[in-house]
Scaffold this motif. Structure first.
Motif, mmCIF file in Angstrom:
data_model
loop_
_atom_site.group_PDB
_atom_site.id
_atom_site.type_symbol
_atom_site.label_atom_id
_atom_site.label_comp_id
_atom_site.label_asym_id
_atom_site.label_seq_id
_atom_site.Cartn_x
_atom_site.Cartn_y
_atom_site.Cartn_z
ATOM 1 N N ARG A 247 0.850 -1.187 0.000
ATOM 2 C CA ARG A 247 0.000 0.000 0.000
ATOM 3 C C ARG A 247 0.885 1.237 0.000
ATOM 4 N NH1 ARG A 247 -5.326 -1.181 0.827
ATOM 5 N NH2 ARG A 247 -5.757 -3.309 1.558
ATOM 6 N N ARG A 248 0.534 2.219 -0.782
ATOM 7 C CA ARG A 248 1.379 3.394 -0.959
ATOM 8 C C ARG A 248 1.230 4.384 0.193
ATOM 9 N NH1 ARG A 248 -0.476 3.993 -7.284
ATOM 10 N NH2 ARG A 248 0.788 2.274 -8.111
ATOM 11 N N ASP A 249 2.315 5.093 0.469
ATOM 12 C CA ASP A 249 2.313 6.210 1.415
ATOM 13 C C ASP A 249 1.844 5.810 2.811
ATOM 14 O OD1 ASP A 249 3.126 7.954 -0.660
ATOM 15 O OD2 ASP A 249 1.040 8.170 -1.305
ATOM 16 N N GLY A 250 2.058 4.541 3.166
ATOM 17 C CA GLY A 250 1.684 4.091 4.498
ATOM 18 C C GLY A 250 0.188 4.005 4.735
ATOM 19 N N LEU A 251 -0.601 3.984 3.654
ATOM 20 C CA LEU A 251 -2.054 3.938 3.801
ATOM 21 C C LEU A 251 -2.513 2.581 4.329
ATOM 22 C CD1 LEU A 251 -3.022 5.791 0.508
ATOM 23 C CD2 LEU A 251 -3.324 6.635 2.844
ATOM 24 N N ARG A 252 -3.657 2.591 4.982
ATOM 25 C CA ARG A 252 -4.281 1.371 5.487
ATOM 26 C C ARG A 252 -5.719 1.332 4.990
ATOM 27 N NH1 ARG A 252 -7.137 1.875 10.281
ATOM 28 N NH2 ARG A 252 -6.182 0.030 11.228
ATOM 29 N N PRO A 253 -6.361 0.179 5.020
ATOM 30 C CA PRO A 253 -7.725 0.103 4.505
ATOM 31 C C PRO A 253 -8.695 0.990 5.287
ATOM 32 C CG PRO A 253 -6.780 -2.095 4.680
ATOM 33 C CD PRO A 253 -5.837 -1.162 5.371
ATOM 34 N N SER A 254 -9.440 1.803 4.556
ATOM 35 C CA SER A 254 -10.506 2.609 5.137
ATOM 36 C C SER A 254 -11.794 2.482 4.323
ATOM 37 C CB SER A 254 -10.089 4.083 5.200
ATOM 38 O OG SER A 254 -9.772 4.578 3.913
ATOM 39 N N ILE A 255 -11.750 1.692 3.257
ATOM 40 C CA ILE A 255 -12.870 1.508 2.332
ATOM 41 C C ILE A 255 -12.960 0.022 1.986
ATOM 42 C CG2 ILE A 255 -13.770 2.086 0.024
ATOM 43 C CD1 ILE A 255 -12.028 4.629 0.118
ATOM 44 N N VAL A 256 -14.159 -0.466 1.760
ATOM 45 C CA VAL A 256 -14.368 -1.781 1.155
ATOM 46 C C VAL A 256 -15.093 -1.568 -0.157
ATOM 47 C CG1 VAL A 256 -15.439 -4.057 1.350
ATOM 48 C CG2 VAL A 256 -14.512 -2.943 3.401
ATOM 49 N N ALA B 103 -3.497 -10.748 0.942
ATOM 50 C CA ALA B 103 -3.605 -10.354 2.350
ATOM 51 C C ALA B 103 -4.143 -8.933 2.459
ATOM 52 C CB ALA B 103 -2.247 -10.455 3.036
ATOM 53 N N GLU B 104 -4.938 -8.673 3.469
ATOM 54 C CA GLU B 104 -5.588 -7.377 3.606
ATOM 55 C C GLU B 104 -4.604 -6.221 3.779
ATOM 56 O OE1 GLU B 104 -8.537 -7.466 6.668
ATOM 57 O OE2 GLU B 104 -9.616 -9.142 5.752
ATOM 58 N N ASP B 105 -3.434 -6.499 4.301
ATOM 59 C CA ASP B 105 -2.483 -5.391 4.501
ATOM 60 C C ASP B 105 -1.713 -5.053 3.232
ATOM 61 O OD1 ASP B 105 -0.901 -7.659 4.402
ATOM 62 O OD2 ASP B 105 0.306 -7.142 6.159
ATOM 63 N N GLN B 106 -2.002 -5.771 2.139
ATOM 64 C CA GLN B 106 -1.361 -5.514 0.855
ATOM 65 C C GLN B 106 -2.339 -4.839 -0.112
ATOM 66 O OE1 GLN B 106 2.027 -6.171 0.238
ATOM 67 N NE2 GLN B 106 1.957 -6.497 2.465
ATOM 68 N N ARG B 107 -1.806 -4.267 -1.152
ATOM 69 C CA ARG B 107 -2.584 -3.518 -2.152
ATOM 70 C C ARG B 107 -2.955 -4.432 -3.318
ATOM 71 N NH1 ARG B 107 -1.504 -0.348 -6.829
ATOM 72 N NH2 ARG B 107 -2.596 1.677 -6.899
ATOM 73 N N ALA B 108 -4.201 -4.841 -3.377
ATOM 74 C CA ALA B 108 -4.690 -5.613 -4.515
ATOM 75 C C ALA B 108 -5.070 -4.662 -5.648
ATOM 76 C CB ALA B 108 -5.886 -6.463 -4.108
ATOM 77 N N TRP B 109 -5.190 -5.207 -6.856
ATOM 78 C CA TRP B 109 -5.416 -4.384 -8.058
ATOM 79 C C TRP B 109 -6.837 -4.611 -8.561
ATOM 80 C CZ3 TRP B 109 -0.371 -6.651 -10.552
ATOM 81 C CH2 TRP B 109 0.736 -6.264 -9.760
ATOM 82 N N HIS B 110 -7.790 -3.971 -7.919
ATOM 83 C CA HIS B 110 -9.194 -4.247 -8.222
ATOM 84 C C HIS B 110 -10.007 -3.016 -8.594
ATOM 85 C CE1 HIS B 110 -10.634 -2.642 -4.298
ATOM 86 N NE2 HIS B 110 -9.416 -2.972 -3.918
ATOM 87 N N ALA B 111 -9.607 -1.840 -8.135
ATOM 88 C CA ALA B 111 -10.479 -0.671 -8.266
ATOM 89 C C ALA B 111 -10.210 0.165 -9.509
ATOM 90 C CB ALA B 111 -10.354 0.209 -7.019
ATOM 91 N N ARG C 173 -6.279 2.244 -0.466
ATOM 92 C CA ARG C 173 -7.136 2.600 0.663
ATOM 93 C C ARG C 173 -8.206 1.555 0.950
ATOM 94 N NH1 ARG C 173 -6.332 8.175 1.292
ATOM 95 N NH2 ARG C 173 -5.359 9.175 -0.509
ATOM 96 N N SER C 174 -8.224 0.462 0.193
ATOM 97 C CA SER C 174 -9.400 -0.398 0.249
ATOM 98 C C SER C 174 -9.085 -1.885 0.325
ATOM 99 C CB SER C 174 -10.277 -0.147 -0.990
ATOM 100 O OG SER C 174 -9.596 -0.560 -2.168
ATOM 101 N N VAL C 175 -10.121 -2.620 0.702
ATOM 102 C CA VAL C 175 -10.173 -4.073 0.565
ATOM 103 C C VAL C 175 -11.179 -4.367 -0.535
ATOM 104 C CG1 VAL C 175 -10.820 -6.247 1.675
ATOM 105 C CG2 VAL C 175 -9.561 -4.500 2.966
ATOM 106 N N GLY C 176 -10.794 -5.179 -1.508
ATOM 107 C CA GLY C 176 -11.660 -5.492 -2.635
ATOM 108 C C GLY C 176 -12.262 -6.878 -2.508
#
Length: 219
Positions: free
Chosen positions: A12-21, A62-70, A84-87
């Motif tokens: 995840r870029r810039d230390g971002l964590r999931p805040s959106i689904v 894994a949720e702490d990683q950046r998936a390519w869905h959005a 910023r999200s979990v897909g």
């Protein structure tokens, strides 16, 4: 939970964590076909989870990683939704209802994700909410009201809309509700309707304001 790790992810870029689904439909013939594509390095797409029609859940990233869905889009003025999200991909072609086992499994999964990352119901969205005009999933057959009743999605308003609907006012209220992507009026209206009034047609109506807030916003 079945693990089928996809190679299609990154930090995840810039230390971002999931805040959106972000909820999607797969638009493929089967869950297995979707999983294979989401695990294909040449496809360069992925999601964190796939929920089968039977209710089986497959974890790809894994949720702490950046998936390519959005892809490109915006929600509440924020871009890079992938960081910023979990897909979650739902096994559905977009033209039939989502079966009970699938919805029940999604609800349990959503509750756990939202608790882990302290995600607000208002930030459980469809792909179409953040990418109006470009995406239509999870589509008109998805039961957002069911999720909202359980606190797993935003509650829709219920008060009567303004007697003289105004496009500028509608845009402002829709933006306040999260629909901040830079699109024209017709595209914005279609996206809001897809979420809250999927069978509505015609020009802007008082009923289009109702789910977005309360009467104090337009009186």
């Amino acid at each position: 939970m079945i693990d089928r790790p996809s190679p299609n992810f990154g930090p995840r870029r810039d230390g971002l964590r999931p805040s959106i689904v972000v909820l999607h439909y797969t638009a493929m013939s089967s869950a297995e076909a979707a999983i294979q594509r989401l695990c294909d390095p040449e496809a360069q797409v992925s999601a964190h989870y796939v929920v089968c029609r039977s209710g089986a859940i497959t974890r790809l990233v894994a949720e702490d990683q950046r998936a390519w869905h959005a892809g490109e889009g915006e929600w509440r003025g924020q871009q890079d939704i992938n960081s910023r999200s979990v897909g979650i991909e739902l096994d559905n072609t977009g033209d039939h209802p989502f079966p009970e086992p699938q919805m029940a499994a999604l609800e349990g999964l959503l509750q756990r994700i939202m608790e882990r990352w302290d995600i607000a119901p208002e930030n459980v969205i469809g792909h179409s909410d953040m990418a109006p005009g470009r995406k239509s999933d999870p589509g008109p057959r998805f039961d957002w009201t069911r999720l909202a009743r359980q606190g797993l999605a935003a509650q829709a308003g219920y008060e009567e809309g303004p007697g003289a609907p105004d496009c500028t006012l509608f845009r402002r209220i829709a933006r306040d509700a999260g629909f901040t992507a830079d699109v024209d009026h017709e595209t914005l209206l279609a996206a809001v309707r897809l979420r809250f009034r999927p069978h509505a047609t015609g020009p802007l109506a008082p009923e289009d304001f109702t789910p977005l807030g309360h009467a104090a916003l337009w009186t």
